[in-house]
Design a protein around this motif. Sequence first.
Motif, PDB file in Angstrom:
ATOM      1  N   MET A  77       0.823  -1.210   0.000  1.00 16.93           N
ATOM      2  CA  MET A  77       0.000   0.000   0.000  1.00 16.93           C
ATOM      3  C   MET A  77       0.856   1.258   0.000  1.00 16.93           C
ATOM      4  SD  MET A  77      -3.066   0.105   2.752  1.00 16.93           S
ATOM      5  CE  MET A  77      -4.182  -1.235   2.510  1.00 16.93           C
ATOM      6  N   SER A  78       0.338   2.329  -0.603  1.00 16.64           N
ATOM      7  CA  SER A  78       1.027   3.610  -0.496  1.00 16.64           C
ATOM      8  C   SER A  78       0.826   4.151   0.915  1.00 16.64           C
ATOM      9  CB  SER A  78       0.487   4.603  -1.522  1.00 16.64           C
ATOM     10  OG  SER A  78      -0.805   5.020  -1.148  1.00 16.64           O
ATOM     11  N   MET A  79       1.687   5.072   1.300  1.00 19.55           N
ATOM     12  CA  MET A  79       1.609   5.634   2.647  1.00 19.55           C
ATOM     13  C   MET A  79       0.272   6.347   2.863  1.00 19.55           C
ATOM     14  SD  MET A  79       3.444   5.599   5.293  1.00 19.55           S
ATOM     15  CE  MET A  79       4.094   6.432   6.695  1.00 19.55           C
ATOM     16  N   ASP A  80      -0.233   7.045   1.854  1.00 21.46           N
ATOM     17  CA  ASP A  80      -1.509   7.764   1.982  1.00 21.46           C
ATOM     18  C   ASP A  80      -2.666   6.802   2.216  1.00 21.46           C
ATOM     19  OD1 ASP A  80      -0.334  10.251   1.681  1.00 21.46           O
ATOM     20  OD2 ASP A  80      -0.499  10.180  -0.513  1.00 21.46           O
ATOM     21  N   LYS A 109      -0.413  12.565   9.454  1.00 19.96           N
ATOM     22  CA  LYS A 109      -0.840  13.600   8.497  1.00 19.96           C
ATOM     23  C   LYS A 109      -0.148  14.931   8.752  1.00 19.96           C
ATOM     24  CE  LYS A 109      -5.324  12.430   6.640  1.00 19.96           C
ATOM     25  NZ  LYS A 109      -6.725  12.808   6.556  1.00 19.96           N
ATOM     26  N   ARG A 110       0.212  15.187  10.008  1.00 18.63           N
ATOM     27  CA  ARG A 110       0.880  16.446  10.340  1.00 18.63           C
ATOM     28  C   ARG A 110       2.326  16.466   9.853  1.00 18.63           C
ATOM     29  NH1 ARG A 110      -1.681  19.617  14.392  1.00 18.63           N
ATOM     30  NH2 ARG A 110       0.341  20.408  15.051  1.00 18.63           N
ATOM     31  N   GLY A 111       2.814  15.342   9.370  1.00 21.91           N
ATOM     32  CA  GLY A 111       4.172  15.275   8.855  1.00 21.91           C
ATOM     33  C   GLY A 111       5.105  14.648   9.863  1.00 21.91           C
ATOM     34  N   LEU A 112       6.230  14.157   9.368  1.00 22.21           N
ATOM     35  CA  LEU A 112       7.213  13.508  10.224  1.00 22.21           C
ATOM     36  C   LEU A 112       8.202  14.531  10.761  1.00 22.21           C
ATOM     37  CD1 LEU A 112       7.991  10.356   8.057  1.00 22.21           C
ATOM     38  CD2 LEU A 112       6.512  10.493  10.054  1.00 22.21           C
ATOM     39  N   PHE A 115      -2.412   3.785   3.506  1.00 24.26           N
ATOM     40  CA  PHE A 115      -2.227   3.168   4.815  1.00 24.26           C
ATOM     41  C   PHE A 115      -2.699   4.109   5.925  1.00 24.26           C
ATOM     42  CE2 PHE A 115       0.532   2.618   8.586  1.00 24.26           C
ATOM     43  CZ  PHE A 115       0.010   1.410   9.018  1.00 24.26           C
ATOM     44  N   ILE A 116      -2.387   5.393   5.776  1.00 24.64           N
ATOM     45  CA  ILE A 116      -2.784   6.379   6.792  1.00 24.64           C
ATOM     46  C   ILE A 116      -4.298   6.416   6.939  1.00 24.64           C
ATOM     47  CG2 ILE A 116      -2.878   8.860   7.266  1.00 24.64           C
ATOM     48  CD1 ILE A 116      -0.009   9.043   6.230  1.00 24.64           C
ATOM     49  N   GLN A 117      -5.037   6.217   5.843  1.00 31.02           N
ATOM     50  CA  GLN A 117      -6.501   6.291   5.890  1.00 31.02           C
ATOM     51  C   GLN A 117      -7.129   5.182   6.735  1.00 31.02           C
ATOM     52  OE1 GLN A 117      -8.296   8.848   4.869  1.00 31.02           O
ATOM     53  NE2 GLN A 117      -6.318   9.740   4.341  1.00 31.02           N
ATOM     54  N   ILE A 118      -6.435   4.042   6.916  1.00 32.55           N
ATOM     55  CA  ILE A 118      -7.034   2.954   7.695  1.00 32.55           C
ATOM     56  C   ILE A 118      -6.561   2.931   9.147  1.00 32.55           C
ATOM     57  CG2 ILE A 118      -7.435   1.515   5.674  1.00 32.55           C
ATOM     58  CD1 ILE A 118      -5.018  -0.166   6.543  1.00 32.55           C
ATOM     59  N   LEU A 119      -5.698   3.872   9.524  1.00 35.68           N
ATOM     60  CA  LEU A 119      -5.227   3.943  10.909  1.00 35.68           C
ATOM     61  C   LEU A 119      -6.290   4.560  11.815  1.00 35.68           C
ATOM     62  CD1 LEU A 119      -1.558   5.217  10.478  1.00 35.68           C
ATOM     63  CD2 LEU A 119      -2.256   3.000  11.338  1.00 35.68           C
ATOM     64  N   PRO A 120      -6.200   4.313  13.129  1.00 37.37           N
ATOM     65  CA  PRO A 120      -7.085   5.024  14.072  1.00 37.37           C
ATOM     66  C   PRO A 120      -6.792   6.524  14.041  1.00 37.37           C
ATOM     67  CG  PRO A 120      -6.055   3.138  15.133  1.00 37.37           C
ATOM     68  CD  PRO A 120      -5.402   3.301  13.797  1.00 37.37           C
ATOM     69  N   SER A 121      -7.715   7.329  14.535  1.00 42.79           N
ATOM     70  CA  SER A 121      -7.650   8.779  14.369  1.00 42.79           C
ATOM     71  C   SER A 121      -6.386   9.413  14.961  1.00 42.79           C
ATOM     72  CB  SER A 121      -8.885   9.441  14.965  1.00 42.79           C
ATOM     73  OG  SER A 121      -8.982   9.143  16.337  1.00 42.79           O
ATOM     74  N   ARG A 122      -5.934   8.974  16.147  1.00 47.27           N
ATOM     75  CA  ARG A 122      -4.757   9.583  16.775  1.00 47.27           C
ATOM     76  C   ARG A 122      -3.512   9.352  15.914  1.00 47.27           C
ATOM     77  NH1 ARG A 122      -2.738  13.505  18.572  1.00 47.27           N
ATOM     78  NH2 ARG A 122      -4.695  13.770  19.634  1.00 47.27           N
TER      79      ARG A 122
END
Length: 134
Positions: free
Chosen positions: A18-21, A36-39, A23-30
């Motif tokens: 999966m792309s990082m974007d 999403k705020r960046g590394l 993968f991020i969509q299926i993570l819990p909100s926290r």
Amino acid sequence: MPREFTYRGHTAEELTGMSMDDFIQILPSRQRRSLKRGLTEPQRTLIERIREAKKAAEKGEKTTVKTHCRNMVIIPEMIGLTINVHNGKEFVPVEVTPEKIGHYLGEFAPTNKKVIHGTPGIGASRSSMYVPLK
């Protein structure tokens, strides 16, 4: 027959592809908000070292990555590596398995231990001065 691991309906192989974007969509909100705020700079450095360790692992070398970055979310790219996470005193080895995806690295390196007190003896307290010696 062991059950195949799935994370929110996706297998470990699907997650690594999966792309990082996505993968991020299926993570819990926290965790989603955190990524999403960046590394941060230490998180970017950690990911670079993880990629280097993955390349070394393909060559057959066993490498570990040391980090103080306890707030990094475990991503599918880390599966199979041993990451030494600092707990304030020492580096605790964390073997990354698919079940740990979506958690933070710091969750697996506790910062405090259970307090085990010694047995009280002579001189342990002020009142023990008056206990007759046998």
